[in-house]
Structures are given as C-alpha cells and as structure tokens.
Design a protein around this motif. Structure first.
Motif, PDB file in Angstrom:
ATOM      1  N   PRO A   1      61.701 -94.843  82.413  1.00  0.00           N
ATOM      2  CA  PRO A   1      61.171 -94.458  83.729  1.00  0.00           C
ATOM      3  C   PRO A   1      62.058 -93.498  84.530  1.00  0.00           C
ATOM      4  CG  PRO A   1      61.832 -96.760  83.719  1.00  0.00           C
ATOM      5  CD  PRO A   1      61.917 -96.288  82.304  1.00  0.00           C
ATOM      6  N   ASP A   2      63.323 -93.463  84.257  1.00  0.00           N
ATOM      7  CA  ASP A   2      64.219 -92.588  85.021  1.00  0.00           C
ATOM      8  C   ASP A   2      64.468 -91.252  84.348  1.00  0.00           C
ATOM      9  OD1 ASP A   2      64.471 -94.550  86.990  1.00  0.00           O
ATOM     10  OD2 ASP A   2      66.119 -95.522  85.917  1.00  0.00           O
ATOM     11  N   ASP A   3      63.857 -91.016  83.212  1.00  0.00           N
ATOM     12  CA  ASP A   3      64.080 -89.775  82.464  1.00  0.00           C
ATOM     13  C   ASP A   3      62.911 -88.823  82.726  1.00  0.00           C
ATOM     14  OD1 ASP A   3      64.538 -87.741  80.642  1.00  0.00           O
ATOM     15  OD2 ASP A   3      65.151 -89.102  79.033  1.00  0.00           O
ATOM     16  N   ARG A   4      63.162 -87.789  83.488  1.00  0.00           N
ATOM     17  CA  ARG A   4      62.116 -86.856  83.902  1.00  0.00           C
ATOM     18  C   ARG A   4      62.056 -85.596  83.032  1.00  0.00           C
ATOM     19  NH1 ARG A   4      58.756 -89.597  86.651  1.00  0.00           N
ATOM     20  NH2 ARG A   4      58.102 -87.856  87.906  1.00  0.00           N
ATOM     21  N   ARG A   5      62.836 -85.532  81.966  1.00  0.00           N
ATOM     22  CA  ARG A   5      62.903 -84.303  81.177  1.00  0.00           C
ATOM     23  C   ARG A   5      61.563 -83.884  80.578  1.00  0.00           C
ATOM     24  NH1 ARG A   5      68.081 -85.804  77.644  1.00  0.00           N
ATOM     25  NH2 ARG A   5      66.888 -87.752  77.664  1.00  0.00           N
ATOM     26  N   PRO A   6      60.816 -84.760  79.923  1.00  0.00           N
ATOM     27  CA  PRO A   6      59.517 -84.315  79.402  1.00  0.00           C
ATOM     28  C   PRO A   6      58.563 -83.854  80.511  1.00  0.00           C
ATOM     29  CG  PRO A   6      60.235 -86.255  78.234  1.00  0.00           C
ATOM     30  CD  PRO A   6      61.165 -86.093  79.405  1.00  0.00           C
ATOM     31  N   ARG A   7      58.545 -84.556  81.613  1.00  0.00           N
ATOM     32  CA  ARG A   7      57.677 -84.159  82.738  1.00  0.00           C
ATOM     33  C   ARG A   7      58.105 -82.796  83.271  1.00  0.00           C
ATOM     34  NH1 ARG A   7      53.899 -86.177  85.819  1.00  0.00           N
ATOM     35  NH2 ARG A   7      54.115 -88.256  84.935  1.00  0.00           N
TER      36      ARG A   7
ATOM     37  N   HIS B   1      63.449 -81.816  74.270  1.00  0.00           N
ATOM     38  CA  HIS B   1      63.821 -82.008  72.864  1.00  0.00           C
ATOM     39  C   HIS B   1      64.967 -83.015  72.752  1.00  0.00           C
ATOM     40  CE1 HIS B   1      65.456 -81.048  68.847  1.00  0.00           C
ATOM     41  NE2 HIS B   1      64.182 -80.890  68.573  1.00  0.00           N
ATOM     42  N   ARG B   2      65.911 -82.946  73.662  1.00  0.00           N
ATOM     43  CA  ARG B   2      66.999 -83.949  73.656  1.00  0.00           C
ATOM     44  C   ARG B   2      66.435 -85.344  73.952  1.00  0.00           C
ATOM     45  NH1 ARG B   2      69.378 -79.507  75.843  1.00  0.00           N
ATOM     46  NH2 ARG B   2      69.199 -80.224  77.996  1.00  0.00           N
ATOM     47  N   ALA B   3      65.452 -85.422  74.849  1.00  0.00           N
ATOM     48  CA  ALA B   3      64.808 -86.715  75.134  1.00  0.00           C
ATOM     49  C   ALA B   3      64.101 -87.233  73.896  1.00  0.00           C
ATOM     50  CB  ALA B   3      63.822 -86.563  76.298  1.00  0.00           C
TER      51      ALA B   3
ATOM     52  N   ALA C   1      57.565 -87.254  73.939  1.00  0.00           N
ATOM     53  CA  ALA C   1      58.523 -86.211  74.320  1.00  0.00           C
ATOM     54  C   ALA C   1      58.311 -84.953  73.480  1.00  0.00           C
ATOM     55  CB  ALA C   1      59.958 -86.720  74.181  1.00  0.00           C
ATOM     56  N   ARG C   2      58.001 -85.126  72.204  1.00  0.00           N
ATOM     57  CA  ARG C   2      57.718 -83.959  71.356  1.00  0.00           C
ATOM     58  C   ARG C   2      56.467 -83.221  71.826  1.00  0.00           C
ATOM     59  NH1 ARG C   2      58.593 -84.523  65.027  1.00  0.00           N
ATOM     60  NH2 ARG C   2      58.647 -82.259  65.252  1.00  0.00           N
ATOM     61  N   ALA C   3      55.500 -83.952  72.344  1.00  0.00           N
ATOM     62  CA  ALA C   3      54.317 -83.300  72.909  1.00  0.00           C
ATOM     63  C   ALA C   3      54.715 -82.418  74.090  1.00  0.00           C
ATOM     64  CB  ALA C   3      53.281 -84.342  73.336  1.00  0.00           C
TER      65      ALA C   3
END
Length: 185
Positions: free
Chosen positions: A40-46, A73-75, A91-93
C-alpha cells in the motif's frame, strides 16, 4: 505480416502513440488494486501509469515516463523476489503501460509487447490473484479486446505477430494479439 525485416520502419504519428499509450494505461490501471493491496505504501506502479496518462492527455513524451517505468520495474523485481506473484505482474503491467509511450517504429515482433504487454500482465495478475484461475485471465483478455479502438488495432496490424515465449503472460499476449488482428479482417 508474419515476419518482418528488422530494418523496416513503421510510420507512427503522435496521435497513434497517444492512442496506444491510452489503451495500455486503460488495461494496466485496474491491476493497480492488486499491487497496492500487497504494497500500500509503494506508489511506483501508479506513478508510471500516471506519467503515461499525462502523455496520453497531450503532453510531450518525457523523462518522467521513462523514470516511472524504471521505478515500476524495480517494484516488479522486488515483488517477484518476495514471492508476491500477482503484485509482480501488476507492476509489470504498469511498466508496459509507461513503455507504450515509447513504441519503436521498427518492424519487430517484440514491439507488440509495448502495445499489448500491459493487458497481458494485468490479465496474469488477475489470474494469480484468483488462485491461478485461467478463466479470470481469459475474461480480462476479452475485456482488453473491447478496449482497443480502431487506431490501436491499425497500429498493431503494422507489426509482426507477437513473439513466442513469455510464459503464461506470453500466452495471454498472443491470444489478445490474434483476437485483435481478427477484428481487422
């Protein structure tokens, strides 16, 4: 076209690139819920999807899109390494959605991943989230098929068929590729 010379180039207009990126964003965005439930705290894909959306909405392609893709990509790698398979494909999407803005005008099958990769990885994320239920993935591919407008299909038709490999996400990608190409005929 079943095969193509790697030196052949494909004409791509900015509006076509925006349509492809918009399609990729629309396919990837629903899978964010899977990733964000796990992290929930990882906003990288968004952030990657949002950066691509800015391009779709009329801005120039930017370093922010590339940076967002690399961060997503790191996520992907981190969730993969943590055994969080559904979140990893989500995340790949997002990576694929951001990458769609940089579709290359080279007649190579691998470029189909820029067009359809977000849909295939989102479908795989939904499958895995449902206990590896392949019907869920197939249903998402049908949904993605319905999101493709004639511009996206027209761009896809200029490229060779999707490449082999890629595991289950690759199977889903090829299914969507074949389905969209049948719309043109």
């Amino acid at each position: 076209m079943a095969a193509a010379d790697d030196k052949l180039t494909i004409e791509l207009s900015v509006p076509e690139l925006r349509a492809v990126a918009g399609y990729a964003v629309a396919c990837a965005r629903p899978a964010l819920a899977i990733f964000e439930r796990v992290r929930p705290d990882d906003r990288r894909p968004r952030a990657a999807i949002d950066a691509a959306q800015v391009f779709v909405d009329g801005a120039k392609r930017s370093k922010a899109i590339r940076d967002g893709a690399w961060a997503a990509h790191r996520a992907y790698q981190e969730t993969r390494d943590a055994g969080q398979a559904a979140a990893s494909d989500a995340a790949r999407a997002a990576v694929a959605a951001a990458s769609a803005a940089f579709l290359h005008p080279l007649a190579k099958a691998t470029q189909v991943l820029h067009i359809l990769g977000s849909a295939a990885h989102a479908a795989r994320a939904f499958e895995l989230d449902a206990g590896d239920d392949r019907n869920v993935g197939a249903d998402y591919i049908e949904r993605a098929r319905g999101l493709a407008d004639p511009t996206v299909v027209g761009v896809l038709m200029r490229y060779p068929y999707a490449p082999s490999g890629g595991g289950r996400a690759g199977e889903l990608l090829r299914r969507l590729d074949a389905s969209l190409r049948s719309l043109d005929g």
